[in-house]
Write a protein that holds these residues in place. Structure first.
Motif, PDB file in Angstrom:
ATOM      1  N   VAL A 299       0.806  -1.221   0.066  1.00  0.00           N
ATOM      2  CA  VAL A 299       0.006   0.155  -0.102  1.00  0.00           C
ATOM      3  C   VAL A 299       0.900   1.235   0.025  1.00  0.00           C
ATOM      4  O   VAL A 299       1.547   1.294   0.852  1.00  0.00           O
ATOM      5  N   PRO A 300       0.694   2.092  -1.079  1.00  0.00           N
ATOM      6  CA  PRO A 300       1.595   3.223  -1.121  1.00  0.00           C
ATOM      7  C   PRO A 300       1.557   4.045   0.270  1.00  0.00           C
ATOM      8  O   PRO A 300       0.485   4.456   0.574  1.00  0.00           O
ATOM      9  N   ASP A 301       3.060   4.402   0.584  1.00  0.00           N
ATOM     10  CA  ASP A 301       3.148   5.684   1.785  1.00  0.00           C
ATOM     11  C   ASP A 301       2.460   5.011   3.334  1.00  0.00           C
ATOM     12  O   ASP A 301       1.934   5.898   3.973  1.00  0.00           O
ATOM     13  N   VAL A 302       2.179   3.799   3.547  1.00  0.00           N
ATOM     14  CA  VAL A 302       1.705   3.525   4.773  1.00  0.00           C
ATOM     15  C   VAL A 302       2.775   2.361   5.385  1.00  0.00           C
ATOM     16  O   VAL A 302       3.152   1.183   4.717  1.00  0.00           O
ATOM     17  N   TRP A 303       3.097   2.835   6.587  1.00  0.00           N
ATOM     18  CA  TRP A 303       4.082   1.649   7.183  1.00  0.00           C
ATOM     19  C   TRP A 303       3.426   1.410   8.706  1.00  0.00           C
ATOM     20  O   TRP A 303       2.371   2.267   9.148  1.00  0.00           O
ATOM     21  N   ALA A 304       3.943   0.302   9.233  1.00  0.00           N
ATOM     22  CA  ALA A 304       3.286  -0.156  10.700  1.00  0.00           C
ATOM     23  C   ALA A 304       4.095  -0.947  11.226  1.00  0.00           C
ATOM     24  O   ALA A 304       5.164  -1.540  10.804  1.00  0.00           O
ATOM     25  N   ALA A 305       4.129  -0.872  12.500  1.00  0.00           N
ATOM     26  CA  ALA A 305       4.936  -1.791  13.268  1.00  0.00           C
ATOM     27  C   ALA A 305       4.429  -1.813  14.799  1.00  0.00           C
ATOM     28  O   ALA A 305       3.181  -1.167  15.024  1.00  0.00           O
ATOM     29  N   GLY A 306       4.773  -2.971  15.500  1.00  0.00           N
ATOM     30  CA  GLY A 306       4.148  -2.748  16.875  1.00  0.00           C
ATOM     31  C   GLY A 306       3.037  -3.949  17.182  1.00  0.00           C
ATOM     32  O   GLY A 306       2.914  -4.815  16.255  1.00  0.00           O
ATOM     33  N   ASP A 307       2.426  -3.629  18.224  1.00  0.00           N
ATOM     34  CA  ASP A 307       1.240  -4.660  18.676  1.00  0.00           C
ATOM     35  C   ASP A 307       0.226  -4.856  17.682  1.00  0.00           C
ATOM     36  O   ASP A 307      -0.467  -5.794  17.480  1.00  0.00           O
ATOM     37  N   ASP A 308      -0.111  -3.780  16.781  1.00  0.00           N
ATOM     38  CA  ASP A 308      -1.123  -3.863  15.694  1.00  0.00           C
ATOM     39  C   ASP A 308      -0.696  -4.330  14.590  1.00  0.00           C
ATOM     40  O   ASP A 308      -1.502  -4.400  13.399  1.00  0.00           O
ATOM     41  N   ALA A 309       0.422  -4.741  14.296  1.00  0.00           N
ATOM     42  CA  ALA A 309       1.087  -5.122  13.004  1.00  0.00           C
ATOM     43  C   ALA A 309       1.590  -6.583  13.002  1.00  0.00           C
ATOM     44  O   ALA A 309       2.124  -7.111  13.955  1.00  0.00           O
ATOM     45  N   ALA A 310       1.251  -7.306  11.955  1.00  0.00           N
ATOM     46  CA  ALA A 310       1.426  -8.781  11.656  1.00  0.00           C
ATOM     47  C   ALA A 310       2.809  -8.663  10.922  1.00  0.00           C
ATOM     48  O   ALA A 310       2.783  -8.879  10.044  1.00  0.00           O
ATOM     49  N   VAL A 311       3.808  -8.558  11.709  1.00  0.00           N
ATOM     50  CA  VAL A 311       5.107  -8.325  11.104  1.00  0.00           C
ATOM     51  C   VAL A 311       5.898 -10.011  10.957  1.00  0.00           C
ATOM     52  O   VAL A 311       5.957 -10.355  11.933  1.00  0.00           O
ATOM     53  N   PRO A 312       6.279 -10.262   9.775  1.00  0.00           N
ATOM     54  CA  PRO A 312       6.944 -11.439   9.487  1.00  0.00           C
ATOM     55  C   PRO A 312       7.921 -11.475  10.232  1.00  0.00           C
ATOM     56  O   PRO A 312       8.888 -10.432  10.402  1.00  0.00           O
ATOM     57  N   ASP A 313       8.359 -12.690  10.857  1.00  0.00           N
ATOM     58  CA  ASP A 313       9.563 -12.933  11.726  1.00  0.00           C
ATOM     59  C   ASP A 313      10.440 -13.708  10.850  1.00  0.00           C
ATOM     60  O   ASP A 313      10.440 -14.845  10.852  1.00  0.00           O
ATOM     61  N   LEU A 314      11.495 -12.842  10.233  1.00  0.00           N
ATOM     62  CA  LEU A 314      12.413 -13.529   9.474  1.00  0.00           C
ATOM     63  C   LEU A 314      13.641 -14.267  10.105  1.00  0.00           C
ATOM     64  O   LEU A 314      14.037 -15.213   9.583  1.00  0.00           O
ATOM     65  N   ALA A 315      13.568 -14.083  11.457  1.00  0.00           N
ATOM     66  CA  ALA A 315      14.609 -14.854  12.168  1.00  0.00           C
ATOM     67  C   ALA A 315      14.153 -16.171  12.676  1.00  0.00           C
ATOM     68  O   ALA A 315      14.672 -17.093  13.367  1.00  0.00           O
ATOM     69  N   SER A 316      12.821 -16.396  12.495  1.00  0.00           N
ATOM     70  CA  SER A 316      12.208 -17.762  13.103  1.00  0.00           C
ATOM     71  C   SER A 316      12.287 -18.665  12.008  1.00  0.00           C
ATOM     72  O   SER A 316      12.144 -18.526  10.896  1.00  0.00           O
TER      73      SER A 316
END
Length: 450
Positions: A299-316
């Motif tokens: 999505v253009p120009d939208v970023w997210a992090a923290g408890d409300d974001a399903a961030v992929p865990d690349l280290a897992s």
């Protein structure tokens, strides 16, 4: 000038704004942070705030003091319409209004997840904000004062009964710290005995501390039980009406203090009031580089992090895993967000977020703790020292580090401060009482008594 709007001033939002202020060139963009509170709460300190080991203000980092060039708005974002590049802001005072942006950063943070348990809303308190931690401490201290003036019986027993619902890190740490405080307070209350304390930890699953492996989790249960606590596993809270606790195991008792720490839920603005993509849990769909969107399309120009974001865990090593919602990830995601946003503005390459866990550490009360990193497990005093050492390094700004260390050193020399300030929750009571006109004395009618 380009407008960068950050929704939420918690860990991820604060560190994103802080990083942007350091990286942006003058006139390159303006950063706006919208949050109803004027501070970022360092949540790992909340259990120690309940026990009086950390001063309440030292667990809060002032946004205005440290975000010197950002525009700060005291309010909540109640709606996001990215199709129009607008959000709806509900200020602490005044009417709602719309705010435009060019770049949006969603770090709204999670809210306490509750269930329709009878009496829960009226009698329980959470442990997610500084105000709640202070209230928990004051309620326990006040209960001790009241119990000491009563004879043994049901009312005194209720005052000395504490119930925590939720066996995650927040619940177990808060429970352990409050149990430690209550045990230490008995030295100042010769009228009370250890056998009169009744501390209950209620967890719906078959184990506590899901972030650690089975054996360390079982050790924590045994450790708490050796200290006199009651740990109820595979048990749910059915009712808390008038402080009367009813558990699914059939046990019932009265509890003066009920603390609810049974998990988090997605912020309502993310879950229900946005046109951005969310998953089945109500979390924003996020790419590894922290842009909102799927691998196929961002999505253009939208970023997210923290408890409300399903961030992929690349280290897992687990395919499809997402980062767990804790401070360790939120802080580092905020820093990566700041770097990626600036790189994107300047046409540079953005980087994926990857962080291998440093392990998990929990305090279980003064001088007690547990630490695990992969197969390494450390228990007791050494783990407690590691907990304090890690968090004094992790809390932002040197000013806060020095303040926290000073309180710890003072407590080591003189002990805990056991003064309850519960009356500050109703500051006008004394004024209203003293300002009330005295009732005139009734004068006896001489004729009636003649």
């Amino acid at each position: 000038m380009r407008e960068i709007l950050i929704v939420g001033g918690g860990y991820a939002g604060f560190y994103t704004a802080w990083g942007l202020e350091k990286k942006l060139r003058p006139g390159e963009a303006r950063v706006t942070v919208v949050d109803p509170r004027p501070y970022m709460t360092y949540q790992p300190f909340l259990p120690e705030v309940t026990a009086g080991s950390v001063e309440a203000r030292h667990a809060a980092v002032s946004l205005r003091r440290h975000l010197r060039t950002s525009r700060l708005i005291a309010g909540s974002v109640t709606g996001i319409r990215h199709a129009d590049r607008k959000v709806t802001v509900r200020p602490v005072k005044g009417e709602e209004y719309e705010l435009r942006y060019d770049t949006l950063v969603v770090t709204a943070g999670a809210v306490t997840r509750t269930f329709p348990v009878p009496g829960l809303a009226e009698n329980a308190i959470g442990l997610k904000h500084v105000e709640e931690a202070v209230a928990i401490r004051d309620r326990l201290l006040t209960a001790f004062d009241q119990a000491a003036s009563l004879p043994p019986g049901p009312e005194r027993r209720k005052l000395l009964t504490v119930t925590f619902v939720g066996g995650g890190f927040s619940g177990v740490e808060g429970f352990g710290e409050l149990l430690s405080l209550a045990t230490a307070m008995l030295r100042s209350y010769p009228e009370l005995s250890l056998g009169e304390l009744s501390f209950h930890l209620v967890e719906a699953r078959g184990r506590i501390l899901p972030e650690v492996s089975d054996e360390p989790g079982a050790w924590v249960v045994r450790h708490l039980e050796r200290r006199g606590a009651h740990v109820h596993l595979n048990t749910r809270l059915l009712s808390a009406e008038d402080g009367h606790v009813v558990l699914s195991s059939g046990e019932e008792y009265d509890s003066e203090l009920i603390v609810w720490t049974a998990g988090n839920a997605s912020n309502p603005v993310v879950h229900n009031h946005t046109d951005l993509p969310v998953d089945e849990r109500g979390l924003l769909v996020v790419r590894p580089d922290l842009r909102v969107g799927t691998d196929a399309e961002a999505v253009p120009d939208v970023w997210a992090a923290g408890d409300d974001a399903a961030v992929p865990d690349l280290a897992s090593p687990v395919p499809g895993a997402h980062t767990v919602p804790n401070a360790q990830h939120a802080v580092r995601q905020g820093r990566r967000l700041a770097g990626n946003i600036v790189a994107s503005l300047r046409g540079g390459a953005v980087r994926d977020y990857r962080h291998s866990s440093l392990g998990v550490v929990a305090t279980l009360g003064l001088g007690r703790g547990i630490f695990q990193y992969k197969g390494i497990v450390i228990k007791g005093f050494a783990a407690w020292l590691m907990h304090r050492g890690y968090h004094v390094l992790a809390v932002p700004t040197w000013e806060r580090k020095v303040r926290v260390l000073t309180v710890w050193l003072t407590a080591a020399m003189f002990g805990r401060d056991l003064v309850s300030l519960a009356s500050v929750q109703h500051p006008r009571d004394a004024f209203v009482t003293s300002a009330a006109p005295e009732r005139p004395l009734r004068r006896t009618d001489d004729r009636a008594t003649a």
